[in-house]
Design a protein around this motif. Structure first.
Motif, mmCIF file in Angstrom:
data_model
loop_
_atom_site.group_PDB
_atom_site.id
_atom_site.type_symbol
_atom_site.label_atom_id
_atom_site.label_comp_id
_atom_site.label_asym_id
_atom_site.label_seq_id
_atom_site.Cartn_x
_atom_site.Cartn_y
_atom_site.Cartn_z
ATOM 1 N N VAL A 11 0.855 -1.195 0.000
ATOM 2 C CA VAL A 11 0.000 0.000 0.000
ATOM 3 C C VAL A 11 0.893 1.248 0.000
ATOM 4 O O VAL A 11 1.827 1.333 0.798
ATOM 5 N N GLY A 14 3.230 3.571 -5.069
ATOM 6 C CA GLY A 14 3.789 4.557 -6.003
ATOM 7 C C GLY A 14 4.574 5.657 -5.317
ATOM 8 O O GLY A 14 5.006 6.605 -5.966
ATOM 9 N N GLY A 15 4.780 5.543 -3.994
ATOM 10 C CA GLY A 15 5.569 6.540 -3.257
ATOM 11 C C GLY A 15 7.056 6.216 -3.344
ATOM 12 O O GLY A 15 7.465 5.309 -4.071
ATOM 13 N N MET A 17 9.288 4.942 -1.074
ATOM 14 C CA MET A 17 9.648 3.592 -0.632
ATOM 15 C C MET A 17 8.881 2.550 -1.415
ATOM 16 O O MET A 17 9.416 1.488 -1.741
ATOM 17 N N GLY A 18 7.615 2.841 -1.697
ATOM 18 C CA GLY A 18 6.792 1.883 -2.447
ATOM 19 C C GLY A 18 7.405 1.537 -3.793
ATOM 20 O O GLY A 18 7.406 0.369 -4.207
ATOM 21 N N GLU A 36 -2.420 1.960 -4.643
ATOM 22 C CA GLU A 36 -2.132 3.390 -4.605
ATOM 23 C C GLU A 36 -3.422 4.179 -4.706
ATOM 24 O O GLU A 36 -4.338 3.770 -5.397
ATOM 25 N N ALA A 38 -3.150 7.926 -5.060
ATOM 26 C CA ALA A 38 -2.854 9.160 -5.809
ATOM 27 C C ALA A 38 -2.634 8.864 -7.298
ATOM 28 O O ALA A 38 -1.926 7.913 -7.644
ATOM 29 N N ARG A 44 3.245 6.539 -12.016
ATOM 30 C CA ARG A 44 4.628 6.055 -11.822
ATOM 31 C C ARG A 44 4.660 4.528 -11.826
ATOM 32 O O ARG A 44 5.545 3.912 -12.400
ATOM 33 N N ALA A 68 3.460 1.337 2.951
ATOM 34 C CA ALA A 68 4.508 2.302 2.563
ATOM 35 C C ALA A 68 3.875 3.676 2.406
ATOM 36 O O ALA A 68 4.118 4.383 1.437
ATOM 37 N N VAL A 69 3.028 4.044 3.369
ATOM 38 C CA VAL A 69 2.342 5.341 3.339
ATOM 39 C C VAL A 69 3.011 6.256 4.373
ATOM 40 O O VAL A 69 3.737 5.783 5.251
ATOM 41 N N ASP A 71 4.028 8.278 7.608
ATOM 42 C CA ASP A 71 3.786 7.897 9.002
ATOM 43 C C ASP A 71 2.590 8.632 9.598
ATOM 44 O O ASP A 71 1.837 8.069 10.389
ATOM 45 N N VAL A 77 -5.046 5.181 8.023
ATOM 46 C CA VAL A 77 -4.970 4.072 7.050
ATOM 47 C C VAL A 77 -5.207 2.731 7.753
ATOM 48 O O VAL A 77 -5.957 1.877 7.257
ATOM 49 N N ASP A 95 8.679 2.028 9.416
ATOM 50 C CA ASP A 95 9.311 2.950 10.369
ATOM 51 C C ASP A 95 8.675 2.677 11.734
ATOM 52 O O ASP A 95 7.471 2.430 11.801
HETATM 53 N N1 LIG Z 1 11.636 7.946 2.170
HETATM 54 C C1 LIG Z 1 12.595 7.341 2.879
HETATM 55 O O1 LIG Z 1 13.790 7.611 2.704
HETATM 56 C C2 LIG Z 1 12.227 6.291 3.897
HETATM 57 C C3 LIG Z 1 13.242 5.468 4.428
HETATM 58 C C4 LIG Z 1 12.878 4.461 5.335
HETATM 59 C C5 LIG Z 1 11.548 4.309 5.704
HETATM 60 N N2 LIG Z 1 10.605 5.149 5.199
HETATM 61 C C6 LIG Z 1 9.209 4.926 5.611
HETATM 62 O O2 LIG Z 1 8.468 4.494 4.476
HETATM 63 C C7 LIG Z 1 7.096 4.894 4.630
HETATM 64 C C8 LIG Z 1 6.664 5.639 3.384
HETATM 65 O O3 LIG Z 1 7.445 6.808 3.251
HETATM 66 P P1 LIG Z 1 7.743 7.475 1.823
HETATM 67 O O4 LIG Z 1 8.867 8.421 2.060
HETATM 68 O O5 LIG Z 1 7.883 6.421 0.782
HETATM 69 O O6 LIG Z 1 6.383 8.277 1.611
HETATM 70 P P2 LIG Z 1 5.857 8.970 0.256
HETATM 71 O O7 LIG Z 1 5.112 10.176 0.675
HETATM 72 O O8 LIG Z 1 6.958 9.103 -0.749
HETATM 73 O O9 LIG Z 1 4.849 7.903 -0.358
HETATM 74 C C9 LIG Z 1 3.681 7.537 0.293
HETATM 75 C C10 LIG Z 1 2.715 7.004 -0.741
HETATM 76 O O10 LIG Z 1 1.561 6.559 -0.056
HETATM 77 C C11 LIG Z 1 0.447 6.947 -0.815
HETATM 78 N N3 LIG Z 1 -0.708 6.964 0.074
HETATM 79 C C12 LIG Z 1 -0.994 7.875 1.014
HETATM 80 N N4 LIG Z 1 -2.139 7.519 1.643
HETATM 81 C C13 LIG Z 1 -2.535 6.353 1.071
HETATM 82 C C14 LIG Z 1 -3.625 5.489 1.260
HETATM 83 N N5 LIG Z 1 -4.536 5.768 2.182
HETATM 84 N N6 LIG Z 1 -3.717 4.368 0.508
HETATM 85 C C15 LIG Z 1 -2.790 4.098 -0.437
HETATM 86 N N7 LIG Z 1 -1.728 4.886 -0.680
HETATM 87 C C16 LIG Z 1 -1.618 6.003 0.078
HETATM 88 C C17 LIG Z 1 0.773 8.274 -1.420
HETATM 89 O O11 LIG Z 1 -0.011 8.505 -2.566
HETATM 90 C C18 LIG Z 1 2.247 8.071 -1.748
HETATM 91 O O12 LIG Z 1 2.414 7.583 -3.060
HETATM 92 C C19 LIG Z 1 7.037 5.741 5.896
HETATM 93 O O13 LIG Z 1 6.671 4.875 6.967
HETATM 94 C C20 LIG Z 1 8.483 6.183 6.073
HETATM 95 O O14 LIG Z 1 8.821 6.486 7.416
HETATM 96 C C21 LIG Z 1 10.902 6.117 4.290
#
Ligand SMILES: NC(=O)c1ccc[n+]([C@@H]2O[C@H](COP(=O)([O-])OP(=O)(O)OC[C@H]3O[C@@H](n4cnc5c(N)ncnc54)[C@H](O)[C@@H]3O)[C@@H](O)[C@H]2O)c1
Length: 290
Positions: A11, A14-15, A17-18, A36, A38, A44, A68-69, A71, A77, A95
């Motif tokens: 979930v 497309g973010g 981490m996703g 996803e 968005a 993507r 992967a949404v 925090d 969610v 996280d």
């Molecule tokens: N970015 C990093 O470097 C990194 C590193 C380690 C851990 N994390 C963890 O990974 C997780 C995601 O972070 P990110 O940086 O990838 O976030 P992000 O904002 O890049 O991506 C989040 C994605 O979730 C989607 N989303 C939001 N609400 C949603 C829902 N209700 N249903 C489906 N999709 C939904 C958004 O459209 C977006 O594409 C967090 O827990 C973060 O702490 C991130």
């Protein structure tokens, strides 16, 4: 021996981490639904050849749901998704903050785990261009993972670990710790201290160039080489710091570091920083999470 996961939902596929995790899962034998909300993120996914599924249509069939949404979205969610999960399924977050702050919607018959990448070590022996280019990990440079599955049995960890190894691969070691220990790793050790020091060194670089008027390249060359040697000496004892350097280190600690800085390891302080990160009033952790 428990079975492998048959169906996985990713979930937020497309973010940031996703997309990373999804690329690695797509190259594995696991059956994965990429979910996803968005539209830009769905585009993507489509550009990488991964078709988006509706989480509500697939969640009842999934035995692992990876969130992967952001925090700050995890409370709402999980409130939506956890009641729809099948009994005995595992929820994996990326996280520890939301799990630590008790924000994940709870169900007795759902298993809760967290897995966070360590990123490739500064001491990693990188042998190829691909490894050198992979600063984040998950592509070519080997990294470790810190994971928590507080109520998980050894058998459950053994089933989850191969998925974690695929998500963040190449992975050498998955270190199993508790959610609270994972929260002390991130944010306290690696964000509050280490990432702060990274930005602090950048600020010192800017100040050096501005105050002295020297070429930026000279300051960068001196700084980057000394970041390397400072870490090698401090962590690997490759050779001692010189006597004069020790004097300058002591002066730096006196001038820059507060005497009580180690209070960041008090759990009340950890609660404060996590509440700030999650944009909540305060952390309501269970009494057992010390
Ligand atoms: N970015 C990093 O470097 C990194 C590193 C380690 C851990 N994390 C963890 O990974 C997780 C995601 O972070 P990110 O940086 O990838 O976030 P992000 O904002 O890049 O991506 C989040 C994605 O979730 C989607 N989303 C939001 N609400 C949603 C829902 N209700 N249903 C489906 N999709 C939904 C958004 O459209 C977006 O594409 C967090 O827990 C973060 O702490 C991130």
């Amino acid at each position: 021996m428990m079975n492998d996961y048959q169906n996985i939902a990713l979930v937020g596929a497309g973010g940031k981490m996703g997309m990373r995790i999804g690329a690695n899962l797509a190259a594995s034998d696991y059956r994965v639904h990429y979910c996803e909300t968005a539209s830009a993120a769905r585009e993507r996914l489509a550009a990488e050849g991964r078709e988006a599924s509706d989480i509500h249509a697939v969640i009842g069939d999934c035995d692992l749901v990876i969130l992967a949404v952001p925090d700050i979205a995890l409370a709402s969610v999980t409130e939506d998704l956890v009641p729809k999960m099948r009994s005995g399924a595992t929820l994996l977050t990326l996280d520890p903050a939301a799990a630590y702050a008790n924000l994940l919607h709870q169900r007795e018959d759902i298993r809760y785990a967290v897995a966070h990448p360590c990123h490739p070590s500064v001491f990693l022996d990188r042998r190829t261009d691909e490894e050198s280019a992979d600063a984040f990990g998950g592509v070519a440079a080997t990294q470790s993972v810190a994971a928590a599955f507080d109520d998980g049995s050894d058998a459950e960890k053994r089933v989850l670990e191969p998925v974690i190894r695929v998500m963040y691969g190449p992975v050498d070691t998955v270190h199993w710790v508790t959610v609270t220990q994972l929260a002390y790793l991130e944010p306290t050790l690696v964000e509050t201290v280490t990432c702060m020091l990274g930005t602090f060194m950048k600020e010192a670089l800017e100040e050096t160039v501005e105050r002295t008027g020297m070429p930026r390249e000279a300051a960068e060359a001196m700084l980057y080489g000394h970041i390397q040697i400072a870490l090698a000496v401090a962590f690997k004892s490759t050779n001692p710091f010189s006597d004069a350097c020790m004097v300058a280190i002591d002066y730096g600690r006196e001038a820059i570091i507060k005497d009580d800085w180690k209070k960041i390891f008090d759990q009340d302080e950890l609660d404060k920083v996590i509440a700030r990160m999650l944009k909540i009033e305060q952390v309501q952790r269970p009494a057992s999470s010390t």
